[in-house]
Design an enzyme around this catalytic site. Structure first.
Site, PDB file in Angstrom:
ATOM      1  CG  ASN A 292      -5.461  11.550   9.002  1.00  0.00           C
ATOM      2  OD1 ASN A 292      -4.882  11.719  10.067  1.00  0.00           O
ATOM      3  ND2 ASN A 292      -6.000  12.549   8.312  1.00  0.00           N
ATOM      4  CG  HIS A 293      -3.387   4.621   9.952  1.00  0.00           C
ATOM      5  ND1 HIS A 293      -2.696   3.486  10.303  1.00  0.00           N
ATOM      6  CD2 HIS A 293      -2.522   5.365   9.218  1.00  0.00           C
ATOM      7  CE1 HIS A 293      -1.457   3.542   9.815  1.00  0.00           C
ATOM      8  NE2 HIS A 293      -1.328   4.686   9.155  1.00  0.00           N
ATOM      9  CB  ALA A 294      -9.844   3.558   8.858  1.00  0.00           C
TER      10      ALA A 294
END
Length: 221
Positions: free
Chosen positions: A82-84
């Site tokens: 996951n990425h922000a």
């Protein structure tokens, strides 16, 4: 004999393509039940290569139940992928340092879906992709190359991208009875003695073998 030993890597002599996963994984955050196997002619002992972005700092677990059949090329995407999403850019500048570490997001800004949990007696087809935090219920079937982005109910069949329900394998009443029977938790000697009922289609007979009557245990009678 009460079936193959759950402690062997390759339960089919001379056929290393099939491997009982529990006896090969080393990551303590990958938990696999007895008799669950991975089928891969390239390297069936390296199931862990299919669990992607499973970084220690995320803390998430992959939990797979008993008697599951996992085909070649199945992949599990974990929370470390996951990425922000809270800012304009999703690019992870901070991981490269050199002055970019100031852009490190707060932990709350990184999407976290929790553990990925696969029930018992689940069949996952060729090259299916399971996304983070998905829960797949007992007795479910995931078709080949499905992309599973949401939970899969027990005893249902899903397929496609994103995976959609195809049909329920049984009625809601029958599914509740099968969940109560939970044959996968029986001693292996009992499973062996009642294989004809487990692989058959007579729920009444399986329920009788379990000692249940519509969910009632012997102790409740």
């Amino acid at each position: 004999m009460p079936g193959p030993s759950p402690d062997t890597k390759h339960p089919m002599p001379g056929f290393p393509q099939v491997c009982f996963i529990r006896n090969t994984v080393r990551n303590p955050r990958i938990i696999v039940g007895d008799y669950t196997y991975y089928d891969d002619p390239e390297n069936s002992e390296d199931f862990e290569r299919n669990v992607l972005y499973h970084f220690p700092f995320t803390g998430d677990r992959l939990i797979i139940g008993k008697f599951c059949a996992i085909a070649r090329g199945v992949r599990f995407i974990m929370n470390g992928a996951n990425h922000a999403l809270s800012g304009i850019s999703t690019y992870p500048f901070y991981i490269f340092g050199n002055g970019w570490e100031t852009a490190e997001p707060e932990p709350a800004d990184l999407p976290y879906k929790g553990d990925t949990i696969i029930g018992n007696d689940v069949w996952i087809g060729y090259e299916a992709l399971i996304m983070p935090g998905v829960r797949i219920g007992n007795g479910a079937i995931v078709s080949a190359r499905a992309v599973v982005v949401r939970d899969v109910p027990a005893y249902s069949i899903v397929g496609g991208n994103p995976a959609q329900p195809i049909r329920q394998r049984f009625s809601a009443e029958t599914i509740a009875r099968l969940e109560a029977i939970a044959w996968w938790d029986w001693p292996v000697e009992k499973i062996t003695a009642h294989l004809d009922k487990i692989t058959g289609a007579d729920v009444d007979a399986l329920e009788a073998a379990a000692g249940n009557a519509h969910g009632r245990s012997d102790s409740a009678r």
